[in-house]
Design a protein around this motif. Sequence first.
Motif, mmCIF file in Angstrom:
data_model
loop_
_atom_site.group_PDB
_atom_site.id
_atom_site.type_symbol
_atom_site.label_atom_id
_atom_site.label_comp_id
_atom_site.label_asym_id
_atom_site.label_seq_id
_atom_site.Cartn_x
_atom_site.Cartn_y
_atom_site.Cartn_z
ATOM 1 N N VAL B 37 8.594 74.091 20.924
ATOM 2 C CA VAL B 37 8.734 75.480 20.494
ATOM 3 C C VAL B 37 9.157 76.285 21.721
ATOM 4 C CG1 VAL B 37 7.539 77.533 19.597
ATOM 5 C CG2 VAL B 37 6.961 75.253 18.709
ATOM 6 N N LEU B 45 8.055 83.484 18.976
ATOM 7 C CA LEU B 45 8.083 82.025 19.005
ATOM 8 C C LEU B 45 9.171 81.494 18.088
ATOM 9 C CD1 LEU B 45 4.223 81.548 18.724
ATOM 10 C CD2 LEU B 45 5.610 81.397 20.810
ATOM 11 N N TRP B 47 10.657 77.692 16.631
ATOM 12 C CA TRP B 47 10.603 76.237 16.549
ATOM 13 C C TRP B 47 11.948 75.656 16.965
ATOM 14 C CZ3 TRP B 47 13.479 73.174 13.032
ATOM 15 C CH2 TRP B 47 13.163 71.804 13.068
ATOM 16 N N TYR B 60 13.932 66.162 13.809
ATOM 17 C CA TYR B 60 14.316 67.372 13.101
ATOM 18 C C TYR B 60 14.644 68.438 14.136
ATOM 19 C CZ TYR B 60 11.598 64.712 9.744
ATOM 20 O OH TYR B 60 11.098 63.687 8.962
ATOM 21 N N TYR B 96 7.621 75.180 25.141
ATOM 22 C CA TYR B 96 6.281 74.630 24.983
ATOM 23 C C TYR B 96 6.357 73.333 24.177
ATOM 24 C CZ TYR B 96 4.580 79.420 25.946
ATOM 25 O OH TYR B 96 4.312 80.654 26.501
ATOM 26 N N GLY B 101 3.312 69.057 13.854
ATOM 27 C CA GLY B 101 4.653 69.321 13.361
ATOM 28 C C GLY B 101 4.976 68.481 12.139
ATOM 29 N N GLY B 102 4.004 67.654 11.745
ATOM 30 C CA GLY B 102 4.209 66.815 10.576
ATOM 31 C C GLY B 102 3.719 67.455 9.299
ATOM 32 N N GLY B 103 3.799 68.802 9.265
ATOM 33 C CA GLY B 103 3.369 69.509 8.066
ATOM 34 C C GLY B 103 2.060 70.250 8.220
ATOM 35 N N GLY B 104 1.585 70.374 9.462
ATOM 36 C CA GLY B 104 0.342 71.094 9.718
ATOM 37 C C GLY B 104 0.500 72.025 10.905
ATOM 38 N N PRO B 105 -0.615 72.524 11.420
ATOM 39 C CA PRO B 105 -0.532 73.449 12.552
ATOM 40 C C PRO B 105 -0.163 72.746 13.855
ATOM 41 C CG PRO B 105 -2.814 72.917 12.089
ATOM 42 C CD PRO B 105 -2.010 72.278 11.005
ATOM 43 N N PHE B 106 0.204 73.568 14.844
ATOM 44 C CA PHE B 106 0.479 73.071 16.176
ATOM 45 C C PHE B 106 -0.772 73.309 17.032
ATOM 46 C CE2 PHE B 106 4.551 72.483 14.745
ATOM 47 C CZ PHE B 106 5.335 73.616 14.591
ATOM 48 N N ASP B 107 -1.341 72.246 17.542
ATOM 49 C CA ASP B 107 -2.511 72.383 18.390
ATOM 50 C C ASP B 107 -2.816 71.081 19.102
ATOM 51 O OD1 ASP B 107 -5.790 71.876 18.401
ATOM 52 O OD2 ASP B 107 -5.122 73.796 19.212
ATOM 53 N N TRP B 109 -1.160 73.490 22.566
ATOM 54 C CA TRP B 109 0.139 73.742 23.185
ATOM 55 C C TRP B 109 0.001 73.496 24.688
ATOM 56 C CZ3 TRP B 109 3.950 77.354 20.578
ATOM 57 C CH2 TRP B 109 3.615 77.579 19.231
ATOM 58 N N GLY B 110 1.093 73.071 25.290
ATOM 59 C CA GLY B 110 1.103 72.976 26.742
ATOM 60 C C GLY B 110 1.243 74.357 27.366
#
Lengths: 107, 119
Positions: B37, B45, B47, B60, B96, B101-107, B109-110
């Motif tokens: 991201v 932000l 993607w 993707y 970042y 990213g497979g259909g859920g939240p991002f957690d 982050w760097g």
Amino acid sequence: EIVLTQSPDFQSVTPKEKVTITCRASQTIGSSLHWYQQKPDQSPKLLIKYASQSFSGVPSRFSGSGSGTDFTLTINSLEAEDAATYYCHQSSILPWTFGQGTKVEIK
Amino acid sequence: EVQLLESGGGLVQPGGSLRLSCAASGFTFINYAMTWVRQAPGKGLEWVSTISGGGGTSTYYRDSVTGRFTISRDNSKNTLYLQMNSLRAEDTAIYYCAKGGGGGPFDPWGQGTLVTVSS
């Protein structure tokens, strides 16, 4: 592409006040909506997942609601440390998209 | 503790290339989709790209980077990459990496790595 529209763009709030941020999706996304907090010069942090599920370690004053196209992030009894920009994000349909952000300032 | 550490950012001329890396630790890397991201200076932000987990290699991209950026992963090194070619001024941003990213939240982050495209 699913467009997420947050409102308001900016909010100036006194401590202990309640904050409500809305996120509207351009098409239905079920509950595939997540909320993040980003403080200045920091990376975003997950607050709420799947519209209303609290995330581990997040203070209980943060809550989420909604489904379909309309979602809400609520901060009960705002604290000074909550000054940040808040983003919604949908994970229903690629491309994944974010709202434009809502900046919360402490008066 | 899950940690993500990006590297590889810097100043590059328009048309140039950079490769970003994201070293992951604290979780079974191969099992998870991973995502890049970006955030342009003072902006929101955006993607960029996701690669599947579970040993798969599906990738993707957002339209504006398709054909110029390539996401990849080395599961033996627990590392995510983003090869960026034909860079443009509008690619200037903090990049970042994030777990998910497979259909859920991002957690999580760097901390991000800054890419500046300028002559």
